[in-house]
Design an enzyme around this catalytic site. Structure first.
Site, PDB file in Angstrom:
ATOM      1  N   ASP A   1     -44.338   9.212  13.473  1.00 14.52           N
ATOM      2  CA  ASP A   1     -45.461   9.752  14.233  1.00 14.52           C
ATOM      3  C   ASP A   1     -44.821  10.199  15.529  1.00 14.52           C
ATOM      4  O   ASP A   1     -44.452   9.368  16.372  1.00 14.52           O
ATOM      5  CB  ASP A   1     -46.525   8.681  14.499  1.00 14.52           C
ATOM      6  N   HIS A   2     -44.660  11.503  15.689  1.00 12.63           N
ATOM      7  CA  HIS A   2     -43.814  11.939  16.805  1.00 12.63           C
ATOM      8  C   HIS A   2     -44.404  11.599  18.178  1.00 12.63           C
ATOM      9  O   HIS A   2     -43.694  11.576  19.162  1.00 12.63           O
ATOM     10  CB  HIS A   2     -43.451  13.433  16.688  1.00 12.63           C
TER      11      HIS A   2
ATOM     12  N   HIS B   1     -51.872  10.220  15.499  1.00 17.12           N
ATOM     13  CA  HIS B   1     -51.447  10.244  16.905  1.00 17.12           C
ATOM     14  C   HIS B   1     -52.414   9.500  17.846  1.00 17.12           C
ATOM     15  O   HIS B   1     -52.008   8.669  18.650  1.00 17.12           O
ATOM     16  CB  HIS B   1     -51.302  11.685  17.413  1.00 17.12           C
TER      17      HIS B   1
HETATM   18  C1  BG6 Z   1     -49.105  17.632  14.731  1.00 18.34           C
HETATM   19  C2  BG6 Z   1     -50.372  18.232  14.215  1.00 18.34           C
HETATM   20  O1  BG6 Z   1     -48.867  16.383  14.142  1.00 18.34           O
HETATM   21  O2  BG6 Z   1     -49.187  17.479  16.140  1.00 18.34           O
HETATM   22  C3  BG6 Z   1     -50.647  19.559  14.883  1.00 18.34           C
HETATM   23  O3  BG6 Z   1     -50.282  18.413  12.807  1.00 18.34           O
HETATM   24  C4  BG6 Z   1     -50.608  19.420  16.381  1.00 18.34           C
HETATM   25  O4  BG6 Z   1     -51.899  20.110  14.465  1.00 18.34           O
HETATM   26  C5  BG6 Z   1     -49.350  18.692  16.844  1.00 18.34           C
HETATM   27  O5  BG6 Z   1     -50.647  20.719  16.938  1.00 18.34           O
HETATM   28  C6  BG6 Z   1     -49.410  18.380  18.324  1.00 18.34           C
HETATM   29  O6  BG6 Z   1     -48.151  17.904  18.747  1.00 18.34           O
HETATM   30  P1  BG6 Z   1     -47.654  18.120  20.242  1.00 18.34           P
HETATM   31  O7  BG6 Z   1     -46.383  17.368  20.324  1.00 18.34           O
HETATM   32  O8  BG6 Z   1     -47.499  19.597  20.430  1.00 18.34           O
HETATM   33  O9  BG6 Z   1     -48.736  17.566  21.122  1.00 18.34           O
END
Ligand code: BG6
Length: 478
Positions: free
Chosen positions: A172-173, A235
């Site tokens: 989960d980044h 997230h």
């Molecule tokens: C991803 C989603 O996991 O996270 C996307 O699938 C979203 O829809 C993205 O845009 C958002 O990541 P960040 O790091 O740009 O906030």
């Protein structure tokens, strides 16, 4: 800190995630001197490339996705020399033998499944069949980890047939973002906040992940998913857990994940009246959601706001308001913890007096602000104003702030180190789906339609009401 020498195989090496995030991230780690001399990266995909053709693709991707002042010819050449390519068919037999021969003994072996979940089982099975699932190897899997509890369970079972839980890194980044980790440092590294971190002192919590972009280009995936499955189940849930969890006994994988799991299990079901779904219309030169996904009858939400409750001794009665959406006014992710007012104001009712709030800004302009009340300077008597005690990362860290690793860089290095603290465990993912599933099922049963909202706005009107009716308001999206 250097990591052990490794062979990292990226399945889906020519795909969007690999090109935009994984490979540029690995280049930046190399530039920072973190990759050992012997580290090798093997691209594996279906495209007909040889080493040279793939290297040219990667070179172009790095030039596009890494700031120009970080792209140096010598560093690029060094990085390119680490890369090789194998044409592999995930569902057939082509390429597997060649891949197996490339894996060097004595190295950390990691396999990044940067492909759709439909291929996870095929990859796991073939890694096993070709003798590549050695005890010490690791696999990295991307979200979406299933689309409901049943599919997540099935995926977990498929992976478990060939790998131990200690070998599975579910990404989960958001957990790799610098400020998200700082949230834990702030909570558990200071005495200041923890005693106040409960329903007795905290009025409410807001978690906002607003995006300015739409879903164009990913419509096929997104329309089946919606904001609930795409953002809330993973997230937003992870952010909520880090705020709500009890102090783990150590910053270690299972200690942290046990505490997060307890939070998810303590979440109450959400009443329909506590959820607002929205879908963006056309405007500002942008197409509407239904045009972006090419499905005029779509009832999928591109926005969601909801009020959640964690039934625990610490949080009973304190609402967690979550909202996330696409095509909103600005890209803003933040967590705001609003404290209760002092029991009695000795200064009387004053305009300038506001509740204390701790605002953790995830992006952009990462930083942490504590809003406090002070006396307005000058001879005007005891007039109160609100000022922020401000720790902006860019200011606090000076030029070094630019070198803060991107979430993916950090997480891939953690995989090589064998540290699972910032990865989701199988039971956590399942518990999150178990909370989400009834919410989605209720919409489907009712044929619920999302409310339209204007692109560039802060979401549908009813989302404002969700807070207003509780006598609170959302922070501005800007
Ligand atoms: C991803 C989603 O996991 O996270 C996307 O699938 C979203 O829809 C993205 O845009 C958002 O990541 P960040 O790091 O740009 O906030």
């Amino acid at each position: 800190i250097p990591v052990d020498p490794f062979d990292l195989v990226i399945f889906g090496a020519t795909g969007d995630l690999a090109t935009r995030k994984i490979l540029p991230g690995l280049y930046r780690r190399d530039l920072a001197g973190q990759l050992p001399e012997a580290a090798r990266i093997i691209g594996a995909a279906r495209s007909e490339f040889d080493d040279g053709a793939w290297r040219s693709e990667v070179r172009a991707a790095i030039t596009e996705h890494v700031p120009a002042d970080r792209v140096h010819a010598a560093a690029l050449d060094r990085f390119m020399a680490r890369l090789s390519y194998v044409r592999v068919d995930a569902t057939g037999e082509d390429g597997w033998q060649e891949l197996a021969q490339k894996m060097r003994p004595g190295m950390v072996h990691a396999f990044y499944f940067s492909v759709g979940p439909g291929l996870f089982g095929d990859l796991a099975h073939r890694l096993h069949r070709h003798g590549m699932n050695s005890d010490g190897c690791r696999i990295v899997v991307e979200k979406p980890f299933g689309h409901d509890l049943a599919s997540a369970r099935a995926l977990n079972a498929t992976l478990a047939a060939h790998f131990d839980e200690q070998q599975i890194y579910r990404i989960d980044h958001y957990l790799g973002k610098e400020t998200v980790q700082n949230l834990m440092a702030v909570r558990f590294g200071n005495m200041l906040f923890e005693p106040l971190w409960n329903a007795q002192y905290v009025d409410h919590i807001q978690i906002t992940v607003a995006e300015a972009v739409g879903v164009a280009g990913r419509g096929g995936y997104y329309d089946k998913s919606g904001a609930m499955r795409d953002m809330v189940q993973n997230h937003m849930m992870q952010l909520l857990c880090l705020i709500a969890m009890e102090p783990p006994y150590a910053f270690e994988p299972d200690a942290v994940r046990d505490e997060k799991l307890k939070v998810i299990r303590a979440l109450d079901p959400v009443a329909p009246a506590d959820i607002v779904r929205g879908q963006y219309g056309a405007g500002n030169g942008h197409a509407s959601y239904v045009d972006d996904v090419d499905n005029p009858k779509s009832f999928t939400e591109s926005y969601i706001a909801l009020k959640a409750h964690v039934s625990s001794w610490r949080w009973k009665g304190t609402p967690f308001y979550l909202r996330t959406g696409k095509r909103l006014r600005a890209r803003t992710s933040e967590i705001a913890i609003t404290f209760k007012d002092p029991p009695h104001s000795i200064f009387g009712e004053q305009e300038g007096q506001r509740s204390n709030a701790l605002v953790i800004r995830l992006q952009p302009n990462e930083g942490i602000k504590l809003k406090v009340t002070i006396k307005e300077p000058g001879p005007g008597g005891m007039r109160l104003i609100e000022v922020p005690l401000d720790m902006s990362f860019a200011e606090a860290l000076g030029p070094g702030a630019e070198d803060i690793p991107d979430a993916y860089e950090r997480l891939i290095m953690d995989v090589i180190r064998g540290n699972q603290t910032l990865f989701m465990r199988g039971d956590e993912v399942e518990a999150a789906w178990a909370w989400t599933d009834p919410i989605v099922a209720a919409w489907q049963a009712r044929g619920d339609r999302p409310q339209p909202y204007d692109p560039g706005s802060s979401g549908p009107e009813d989302a404002l009401m969700l807070m207003h009716r509780d006598g609170r308001r959302w922070r501005e999206v800007r």
